[in-house]
Design a protein around this motif. Structure first.
Motif, PDB file in Angstrom:
ATOM      1  N   ASN A 144      -7.081   3.394  -8.520  1.00  0.00           N
ATOM      2  CA  ASN A 144      -6.602   2.246  -9.289  1.00  0.00           C
ATOM      3  C   ASN A 144      -5.128   2.006  -9.092  1.00  0.00           C
ATOM      4  OD1 ASN A 144      -9.052   1.779 -10.396  1.00  0.00           O
ATOM      5  ND2 ASN A 144      -8.654   3.067 -12.180  1.00  0.00           N
ATOM      6  N   MET A 145      -4.544   2.649  -8.104  1.00  0.00           N
ATOM      7  CA  MET A 145      -3.117   2.506  -7.844  1.00  0.00           C
ATOM      8  C   MET A 145      -2.276   3.083  -8.963  1.00  0.00           C
ATOM      9  SD  MET A 145      -2.216   0.805  -4.988  1.00  0.00           S
ATOM     10  CE  MET A 145      -0.679   0.088  -5.468  1.00  0.00           C
ATOM     11  N   ASP A 146      -2.788   4.075  -9.658  1.00  0.00           N
ATOM     12  CA  ASP A 146      -1.952   4.767 -10.634  1.00  0.00           C
ATOM     13  C   ASP A 146      -1.348   5.977  -9.942  1.00  0.00           C
ATOM     14  OD1 ASP A 146      -2.649   3.036 -12.657  1.00  0.00           O
ATOM     15  OD2 ASP A 146      -4.456   4.178 -13.122  1.00  0.00           O
ATOM     16  N   LEU A 147      -0.062   6.103 -10.079  1.00  0.00           N
ATOM     17  CA  LEU A 147       0.625   7.230  -9.463  1.00  0.00           C
ATOM     18  C   LEU A 147       0.794   8.295 -10.541  1.00  0.00           C
ATOM     19  CD1 LEU A 147       2.006   8.058  -6.805  1.00  0.00           C
ATOM     20  CD2 LEU A 147       4.107   7.139  -7.751  1.00  0.00           C
ATOM     21  N   LEU A 148       0.251   9.467 -10.301  1.00  0.00           N
ATOM     22  CA  LEU A 148       0.288  10.528 -11.305  1.00  0.00           C
ATOM     23  C   LEU A 148       1.071  11.704 -10.757  1.00  0.00           C
ATOM     24  CD1 LEU A 148      -3.488  10.519 -12.220  1.00  0.00           C
ATOM     25  CD2 LEU A 148      -1.680   9.324 -13.404  1.00  0.00           C
ATOM     26  N   THR A 149       1.583  12.524 -11.680  1.00  0.00           N
ATOM     27  CA  THR A 149       2.304  13.714 -11.237  1.00  0.00           C
ATOM     28  C   THR A 149       2.118  14.842 -12.254  1.00  0.00           C
ATOM     29  OG1 THR A 149       4.412  14.542 -10.489  1.00  0.00           O
ATOM     30  CG2 THR A 149       4.465  13.066 -12.366  1.00  0.00           C
ATOM     31  N   PHE A 150       2.511  16.007 -11.827  1.00  0.00           N
ATOM     32  CA  PHE A 150       2.505  17.167 -12.721  1.00  0.00           C
ATOM     33  C   PHE A 150       3.930  17.477 -13.113  1.00  0.00           C
ATOM     34  CE2 PHE A 150      -1.604  17.782 -10.903  1.00  0.00           C
ATOM     35  CZ  PHE A 150      -2.312  18.415 -11.905  1.00  0.00           C
ATOM     36  N   SER A 151       4.111  17.856 -14.334  1.00  0.00           N
ATOM     37  CA  SER A 151       5.441  18.336 -14.695  1.00  0.00           C
ATOM     38  C   SER A 151       5.277  19.600 -15.522  1.00  0.00           C
ATOM     39  CB  SER A 151       6.210  17.281 -15.475  1.00  0.00           C
ATOM     40  OG  SER A 151       5.598  17.080 -16.712  1.00  0.00           O
TER      41      SER A 151
ATOM     42  N   TRP B 269       4.114  27.175  -8.995  1.00  0.00           N
ATOM     43  CA  TRP B 269       3.976  26.412  -7.751  1.00  0.00           C
ATOM     44  C   TRP B 269       4.741  25.088  -7.802  1.00  0.00           C
ATOM     45  CZ3 TRP B 269       1.259  21.701  -7.825  1.00  0.00           C
ATOM     46  CH2 TRP B 269       0.593  21.409  -9.038  1.00  0.00           C
ATOM     47  N   LEU B 270       5.141  24.696  -9.007  1.00  0.00           N
ATOM     48  CA  LEU B 270       5.873  23.433  -9.119  1.00  0.00           C
ATOM     49  C   LEU B 270       7.379  23.634  -9.043  1.00  0.00           C
ATOM     50  CD1 LEU B 270       3.804  21.703 -11.882  1.00  0.00           C
ATOM     51  CD2 LEU B 270       4.156  20.876  -9.567  1.00  0.00           C
ATOM     52  N   ASN B 271       7.802  24.884  -8.821  1.00  0.00           N
ATOM     53  CA  ASN B 271       9.228  25.166  -8.886  1.00  0.00           C
ATOM     54  C   ASN B 271      10.023  24.442  -7.810  1.00  0.00           C
ATOM     55  OD1 ASN B 271       8.955  26.652 -11.094  1.00  0.00           O
ATOM     56  ND2 ASN B 271       9.328  28.651 -10.139  1.00  0.00           N
ATOM     57  N   ARG B 272       9.471  24.416  -6.638  1.00  0.00           N
ATOM     58  CA  ARG B 272      10.260  23.882  -5.535  1.00  0.00           C
ATOM     59  C   ARG B 272      10.001  22.392  -5.299  1.00  0.00           C
ATOM     60  NH1 ARG B 272      12.815  27.798  -2.739  1.00  0.00           N
ATOM     61  NH2 ARG B 272      13.169  26.339  -1.040  1.00  0.00           N
TER      62      ARG B 272
ATOM     63  N   PRO C 259       9.988  17.213  -2.803  1.00  0.00           N
ATOM     64  CA  PRO C 259      10.901  18.346  -3.021  1.00  0.00           C
ATOM     65  C   PRO C 259      11.850  18.065  -4.171  1.00  0.00           C
ATOM     66  CG  PRO C 259      10.938  17.593  -0.737  1.00  0.00           C
ATOM     67  CD  PRO C 259      10.192  16.583  -1.518  1.00  0.00           C
ATOM     68  N   ARG C 260      12.079  19.090  -4.947  1.00  0.00           N
ATOM     69  CA  ARG C 260      13.012  18.926  -6.051  1.00  0.00           C
ATOM     70  C   ARG C 260      14.442  18.996  -5.527  1.00  0.00           C
ATOM     71  NH1 ARG C 260      10.623  19.230 -10.948  1.00  0.00           N
ATOM     72  NH2 ARG C 260       8.578  20.198 -10.963  1.00  0.00           N
ATOM     73  N   GLU C 261      15.324  18.393  -6.302  1.00  0.00           N
ATOM     74  CA  GLU C 261      16.737  18.457  -5.940  1.00  0.00           C
ATOM     75  C   GLU C 261      17.199  19.905  -5.995  1.00  0.00           C
ATOM     76  OE1 GLU C 261      19.192  15.932  -5.235  1.00  0.00           O
ATOM     77  OE2 GLU C 261      17.309  14.977  -4.642  1.00  0.00           O
ATOM     78  N   GLU C 262      16.762  20.577  -7.022  1.00  0.00           N
ATOM     79  CA  GLU C 262      17.071  22.005  -7.100  1.00  0.00           C
ATOM     80  C   GLU C 262      15.873  22.699  -7.726  1.00  0.00           C
ATOM     81  OE1 GLU C 262      20.111  21.945 -10.602  1.00  0.00           O
ATOM     82  OE2 GLU C 262      19.948  20.159  -9.362  1.00  0.00           O
ATOM     83  N   PRO C 263      15.585  23.871  -7.254  1.00  0.00           N
ATOM     84  CA  PRO C 263      14.356  24.524  -7.735  1.00  0.00           C
ATOM     85  C   PRO C 263      14.466  24.944  -9.183  1.00  0.00           C
ATOM     86  CG  PRO C 263      15.544  25.931  -6.214  1.00  0.00           C
ATOM     87  CD  PRO C 263      16.297  24.647  -6.254  1.00  0.00           C
TER      88      PRO C 263
END
Lengths: 811, 673
Positions: A635-642, A623-626, A609-613
């Motif tokens: 491979n133990m790589d942590l990925l994310t969307f921004s 869909w990434l707003n909240r 969850p984001r601190e603020e949307p």
């Protein structure tokens, strides 16, 4: 100032040994950086080589790229020696196919030219019998010879005589010793070569200009392969390390006299010493750098996201600290702040000493779950996965407000008769209930009950209900959003139970195919139940009608609902790459699809969850707003969307940073300039923080104060109050920054933990559905994406400016 | 190969004695070994460490130090005597009382704190003078090569004496251990004075320390062990030093230049050898190997590979457990066995068995008939039992005793023959003729006395003397079955053959460079079969006075590599009476039958081929078989003897049994135990 440099993905990171803070990274390589070596002619410069075929010369204090030498072949290691000015020695692959593992050592004459980019084409081969392991090559006294080992052979090449001496060991002897070389170090003043071996022996070779009368002495302490050897610059001591995670200091010339520094963490991979011998530095397999004083005391730890052998638990978010929780050190759960990209602390679950030795079967945390408030934590630890006698323990931990940590509440040794497959907490606020499913065909509900036997006020957990269905094996369980329903799937059948009465309400079935994952919809979609089967079917049931709402044929390996929105993310693994779909259960159309996201199967994902949307209007990134989606590859790589705006924001701030950094650095600038920078940043319209903080007055005051000639300044008492007031204002100004607030609160919460700094984060940036997955194959050292680093840099700056007032006020 | 009934004898409780001192003579390549029981053995280093000479010890005679002076060997013992040995006749030449001399040789440190100086004369040693008397006892001594200085290791310190003035030059204090051992004094067990003025000391704290004799200061110290460093030895060119510890390890130090190509050298600890289980009491570095011996009674020769030109069987690691002499004798016709211990003899009757198969049922247990203690303090040098079992003879350095046994069914009579001819005062080797009618006694100057035995007593018949006039003692005797021939072998590698009818020397076998370890005369062809220390074998026809054709073939074709690489000498030669072409040999690890009718193996053929032969058919077997048939069923063999009823007696002394009788070694923590 002292620095530790380490290679990390496509950059070289510079850390301060005193504060363990990450200072900056040297970026410019386009592929993995494979080696670094200090420039012997100028001790403020460092060479780095990379698989992209370039050698770059950096000023590592300011982080400036001085020169690029283009070699043209993938490079695997770099060595320099003070006697060979303008020459670097590189490992290059002999053949194009890397299966052969044929490497050769070449000397490259670096041309002296003023240009930024120079092609160095003067290659001369030194030897072709080179081990792929870079620590199997070392320069001898005054660069007169180079020693390199491969398998069972040690070679010493003398540059002046241009002659190679070879010494071989037998593969095994009567005692079954494994004699293969693993690492080499040369004494700085004497002609003595130290070699480490697979069976843990260290040999000290002497007299190696004779093929027959050479001699060596053997010392044996390590019980497994010696990973690294290093002489101190004076040559008085030899440091060695291996899987035992004990740094051993051997006194040179004193036989067996040695000192130990045990329990350093993961197995030691590299040891290096500072040029004056004051500090030692070890890097560990669990993504850690330890800084050690020459008195053999640990004085600093630089910890990244702890990298174990495998992540067995799900990715979780601690509801209190919003930290990412997953397997860390063996037997521990690690709490990792994604916001600050910092390792917070390790929670010892197993509470047994872990023995660093290959092939031991030890307890591992395999499951963990938080309740919705973050008050309870349930963990399962297991031993004996490989053998038949399985041991497992279910533990429940309560959050203790006083110690700000989790305290063991209940230990259940025989929760089930067979392995626990999954567990979840009920999501209602009032009563907390844990459901576990196990391979023995039962699911159990556990409640915190006031046990009549115990007179204490503390209440422990006990079993409330045991459920089964036709002796089938339950796999997944899930509570609906309001905890009024519990769904447990027994192979093909999904059963819906009422947790209040423990009554089987209904069964849902959509054969063929065993249900692989299931989840309830959230918020407005909470009437839906979504499940995936092994036969490539994604089904959605309406629980009000108990009928199948829709189904679609897609192979889904992981379903992840967003707790703050209706969205569900589904990872689909097809034809060797993973696709991501984000959809709402109410409609079968995906909101967002991303094809060919990465080439590995995704099993762990989490919405943070984001601190603020965000108020993002872009259709594709709404869909990434909240909350933000993080997922872990194999491979133990942590990925994310921004989102695009985030990316822009980071870019703009970093650009300014770069410009500012290039301004001449004065001591005052260090204090004030950066402060000014921050003001600028806070004032930028692009900054997303809606409530702009007050313009901090402090710095202006100080600037004025400093710019005014001393003889026209008012009395010191007046100045003093001015300073104090400026300090106060600046503090409040900063406090209003939401980031700052978050950080300080976290610091309070984890006050006991060491000051750590961390990374291991890859970010896939996306705006036009262009995702750049930075693959790293056998990366040991941690990685950090640009965007993440920038964010970090910003945080650091905030910190620093806050200090400005304090430091300034002292005189 | 033939089938034999085998008596597997394991009741010979022979205990080899621990090694106390070593001395190497580089000129003659001989290694002198002193044991705890006072015996001194001479090994020939270049002849595969064959035990050439044994000088038996005496009761209460502990040797503490050994030293060569030229070709003369001296020893000093705790009983306060300096002894010189007569090596040709293998006996003690004389002993001088030097008043409580504990340690070193003719330059003697005494228990009472004096260093006594002796002069070595032509045939005697003479006391010269005392150096300054010290308070504590002197444990070790070493000369500087110039002869003007002596380093003495004492309690807690090392002193350097000037030989001319007799005064002490330096006192160097050795540190005591830390912790509990603080209160114990530090014994400097061993000192070595190098020619460049460096003194190396090994002490009870476990340190090897290097001192400068000019300033009397410590240069460097190496912690070698947690226990004691008991022995030190330096190589002849002083570039290597070995230290023996009570943990059973030998640690090598080498004088190596720290920067290649430069002359500033340092002593650096290099290799560690662990071949012993108990205290190492003596080490010696010879040209190509490190020799060590200790409480576990084995002599270990560890080759230094960097000093060896060609790797061969002669340069392999060698462990010598048992003497290269026979200690067990069999009365062939009566099933009796004589065991020779240092201080007594035991006579056993073999058991009887019945049944068939690989293991037989024991009908009658073996029985100890006689325990014969030696008169006097001297230890037994040699003994023998006659083939008929009626006569037993043994000899010490000073006396020879002959006994007659007479036994009917249950009655056992035993008496000593009192009147012996005067020539039979002492013998180096004893042997009976095959019909038990004569006793052959090897005496001084390689001569053999013949004594005829009868019911009434014994009578001196004559003396056989070699033509060559060698003075070396005889260590092997072999009489032929028909009573015509007698062969003797001495330490000069000479083999003389005598005709017993004419009592004259018949001929001499050409001298070979290696020593004879075993020999036997063939009962039908009267060929002398000899085994040498370098594993060569020869067959010499006595009648034709030349090597036989088979022997020449062996020499021409050479023996198999695996045969040559065996590291223990053959100790007995026997002949199978049922098949005259079979020669039976044994060493410590195997029993071998050589079939002279079969082709010899070359290096390509499989040497140990018993198992392969078993799997082949009858026809193929013929083409694959060769002359050597090796049986490795038995281990640690002391003796194999063929007795008259076609059965073999194999006397084993398992090394594990020896190890259990040794005192417990120093406890050491081992990883993962």
């Amino acid at each position: 100032f002292r620095f530790v440099l380490c290679t990390s993905g496509d950059s070289v990171k510079v850390y301060s040994t005193r504060t363990e803070e990450w200072l900056h990274s040297l970026q410019g390589h386009t592929n993995q950086v494979t080696g670094i070596a200090l420039n012997r002619a100028n001790h403020l410069q460092v060479y780095s080589c990379s698989a992209d075929g370039t050698v770059k010369l950096w000023d590592f204090i300011d982080g400036i790229l001085i020169k690029t030498f283009i070699i043209g072949y993938p490079l695997f290691a770099i060595y320099v020696s003070e006697k060979h000015d303008g020459i670097v020695f590189l490992h290059i692959a002999m053949d194009t196919d890397s299966k052969n593992e044929c490497f050769q050592l070449v000397a490259v004459h670096l041309p002296k030219s003023a240009e930024q980019e120079v092609e160095a084409k003067e290659l001369s081969a030194v030897s072709s019998r080179i081990s792929p392991n870079p620590s199997c090559t070392a320069f001898g006294r005054e660069g007169q010879y180079i020693a390199f080992a491969r398998h069972l052979q040690l070679n010493v090449y003398f540059f002046r005589k241009q002659k190679t001496y070879s010494f071989s060991l037998k593969a095994t002897d009567k005692k079954g010793a494994k004699n293969a070389f693993t690492c080499i170090a040369c004494h700085p003043a004497d002609d003595c070569i130290a070699t480490g071996h697979e069976d843990g022996k260290i040999r000290l070779w002497r007299n190696f200009i004779h093929t027959k009368e050479y001699t060596y002495s053997t010392q044996h302490w390590h019980h497994n392969a010696v990973n690294t050897l290093c002489f101190t610059p004076e040559g008085t001591n030899l440091l060695s390390g291996g899987i035992e995670s004990v740094l051993v200091q051997w006194q040179y010339g004193a036989g067996n006299r040695k000192e130990f520094l045990p329990r350093l963490g993961g197995s030691i991979l590299h040891v290096s010493t500072s040029s004056d011998g004051q500090l030692f530095c070890t890097s560990h397999s669990d993504n850690k750098i330890t800084v050690i004083e020459s008195s053999f005391k640990v004085c600093g730890v630089i910890q990244g996201l702890v990298k174990g052998d495998a992540v067995l638990t799900d990715l979780m978010i601690d509801p209190r600290s919003k930290a990412l929780v997953l397997n860390g050190k063996p037997g521990h759960l690690q709490f990792y702040s994604l916001m600050r990209d910092k390792h917070l602390y390790n929670l010892d679950i197993v509470q047994q000493e872990y023995i660093y030795e290959a092939g031991l079967d030890q307890f591992e945390v395999v499951k963990a779950a938080f309740d919705i408030n973050g008050y309870w934590l349930a963990t399962v630890e297991e031993r004996g996965q490989k053998s038949s006698d399985l041991e497992f323990v279910l533990k429940l931990w309560a959050y203790d407000e006083r110690t700000q940590s989790f305290v063991l509440n209940t230990t259940i040794t025989a929760a089930h008769t067979d392995r626990i497959i999954s567990m979840c907490f009920s999501s209602s606020e009032e009563t907390t209930m844990l459901v576990t499913t196990a391979e023995d065909g039962q699911f159990k509900a556990w409640c915190q009950g006031a046990d009549a036997d115990t007179q204490q006020d503390q209440s422990f957990w006990s079993c409330e209900f045991v459920g089964s269905y036709h002796n089938l094996k339950p796999t997944n369980c899930s509570f609906s959003a309001d905890s009024s329903l519990l769904a447990v799937n027994f192979q093909e059948v999904i059963t819906i139970w009422s947790p209040d009465t423990w009554e089987l309400l209904t069964t849902l079935c959509q054969p063929p195919g065993v249900v692989r994952d299931l989840c309830f919809g959230r918020l407005s979609c909470s009437k839906y139940l979504i499940a995936t089967t092994t036969r490539n079917l994604l089904c959605c049931w309406n629980l009000l009608t108990c009928a199948l709402e829709w189904s679609t044929s897609v192979e889904v390996s992981k379903l992840q609902p967003d707790p703050l929105s209706e969205n569900v993310a589904a990872f689909s693994y097809q034809s060797k790459h993973t696709d991501l779909f984000v959809f709402k259960p109410s409609e079968p159309r995906p909101l967002f699809t991303h094809k060919n996201m990465c080439s590995e199967k995704i099993h762990r994902a989490v919405f943070v969850p984001r601190e603020e949307p965000l108020n993002n209007c872009d259709e594709s990134s709404q869909w990434l707003n909240r909350s933000q989606l993080y997922f872990l590859t194999q491979n133990m790589d942590l990925l994310t969307f921004s989102t695009a705006t985030e990316e822009d924001r980071m870019l703009s701030s970093s650009k300014r940073l770069v410009i500012d950094d290039s301004v001449a650095v004065t001591p005052f600038y260090l204090l004030l300039g950066k402060h000014r920078q921050q003001q600028q940043k806070l004032n930028t319209p692009s900054h997303p923080a809606a409530d702009k903080p007050q313009q901090p007055q402090g710095s202006v005051t100080i600037t004025e104060l400093l710019h005014t000639p001393a003889h026209v300044l008012p009395a010191a008492s007046v100045l003093c109050s001015m300073l104090v007031s400026s300090l106060l204002i600046s503090n409040t100004g900063v406090r209003k920054d939401p980031l700052r607030e978050m950080e300080s609160s976290e610091q309070e919460m984890n006050s006991e933990k060491e000051e750590e700094h961390s990374e291991e984060e890859m970010e896939a940036c996306d705006s036009q559905q262009e995702l750049r997955a930075q693959g790293s194959v056998d990366e040991v050292t941690p990685k950090l994406s640009k965007a993440q680093e920038r964010e970090l840099k910003r945080i650091r700056k905030t910190d620093f400016s806050w200090m400005t007032g304090l430091i300034d006020s002292k005189p | 190969m033939g089938e034999f009934k085998v008596h597997r004898v394991r009741f010979f409780d022979y205990m080899p004695s621990g090694i106390r001192a070593l001395a190497f003579n580089g000129d003659t390549e001989r290694m002198a070994v002193a044991r705890m029981d006072g015996s001194v053995e001479i090994f020939h280093c270049s002849d595969r460490f064959f035990q050439e000479k044994i000088i038996p010890g005496r009761e209460q005679c502990g040797i503490e130090g050994l030293s060569w002076v030229g070709e003369r060997l001296f020893s000093a013992g705790l009983n306060g005597g300096i002894t010189e040995y007569d090596l040709t006749n293998q006996k003690v030449k004389y002993t001088i009382d030097a008043y409580k001399i504990p340690w070193y040789t003719f330059l003697v440190g005494c228990e009472d704190g004096t260093v006594k100086l002796f002069e070595v004369n032509e045939d005697k040693i003479q006391f010269e003078r005392n150096l300054d008397r010290q308070k504590s006892r002197i444990v070790s001594l070493s000369w500087h090569t110039s002869g003007s200085k002596i380093a003495a290791g004492m309690m807690d310190m090392i002193q350097i004496f000037n030989v001319e003035t007799g005064h002490s030059i330096h006192r160097m204090l050795a540190d005591r251990g830390v912790g509990t051992s603080r209160s114990k004094e530090c014994v400097v067990w061993s000192v070595v004075y190098l020619s460049d003025g460096t003194i190396v000391s090994g002490d009870s704290v476990g340190m090897v320390k290097l001192w400068d004799d000019q300033t009397g200061t410590l240069i460097k110290s190496h912690n070698v062990t947690k226990c004691d460093v008991l022995a030190l030895s330096v190589s002849q060119n002083e570039d290597s030093l070995v230290a023996g510890t009570s943990e059973g390890t030998v640690v090598q130090f080498q004088f190596v230049s720290m920067v290649l190509g430069k002359d500033d050298k340092e002593w650096v600890r290099t290799r560690t050898f662990k071949n012993h289980t108990h205290d190492i009491r003596a080490v010696a570095e010879i040209t190509t190997a490190v020799v060590s011996g200790g409480m576990d009674a084995q002599l270990v020769v560890k080759p230094l590979l960097d000093k060896i030109e060609v790797r061969s069987a002669a340069s392999a690691l060698r462990k010598i457990h048992f003497p290269h002499r026979r200690l067990v004798f069999c009365a062939r016709n009566s099933g009796l066995m004589l065991f020779q211990y240092p201080g007594h003899l035991e006579l056993w009757r073999l058991g009887e068995s019945e049944g068939k198969g690989s293991s037989l049922f024991v009908k009658r247990n073996p029985e100890k008939l006689l325990h014969l203690k030696v008169k006097g303090e001297d230890h037994i040098r040699c003994s023998a039992v006659s083939p008929c079992g009626e006569w037993i003879v043994y000899s010490t350095a000073s006396s020879l005793r002959l006994y007659r046994l007479h036994y009917q069914r249950f009655l056992f009579l035993f008496f000593q023959i009192s009147k012996l001819p005067k020539v039979l005062s002492s013998a180096n080797q004893l042997c009976f003729s095959s019909d038990s009618s004569h006793l052959f006694s090897a005496s001084t100057q390689s001569s053999v006395h013949i004594v005829s035995l009868s019911q009434s007593g014994c009578k001196f018949v004559g003396t056989l003397k070699p033509k060559s006039g060698s003075h070396q003692a005889i260590h092997l005797l072999a009489a032929s079955e028909d009573g015509e021939w007698l062969a003797s072998a001495n330490s000069d590698h000479e083999v003389h053959i005598y005709n017993l009818q004419t009592r004259k020397a018949h001929c001499t076998v050409p001298v070979y460079s290696s020593a004879v370890t075993a020999m036997g005369i063939h009962p039908t062809t009267n060929c002398l079969f000899m085994m040498y220390a370098d594993q060569q074998m020869c067959e010499y026809s006595i009648e034709q006075k030349q090597y036989t054709d088979w022997s020449r073939t062996v020499q021409r074709k050479g023996l198999h590599r695996l045969w040559m690489e065996r590291d223990t000498p053959c100790l007995n030669v026997m002949f199978n009476p049922q098949n005259p072409s079979h020669v039976i040999l044994h060493d410590t690890y195997m029993l071998c039958i050589i079939d002279q009718s079969l082709p010899l193996p070359d290096d390509k053929t499989q040497f140990y081929n018993q198992l392969t032969l078993k799997s082949l058919t009858e026809d193929q077997r013929k083409s694959h078989s060769h002359a050597f048939k090796v049986c490795k069923t038995f281990k640690d063999i002391l003796c194999v003897e063929l007795i008259s009823d076609q059965s073999l007696v194999v006397v084993e002394r398992p090394l594990e049994d020896v190890a259990t009788q040794l005192p417990a070694p120093i406890k050491q923590k081992k990883f993962a135990t």
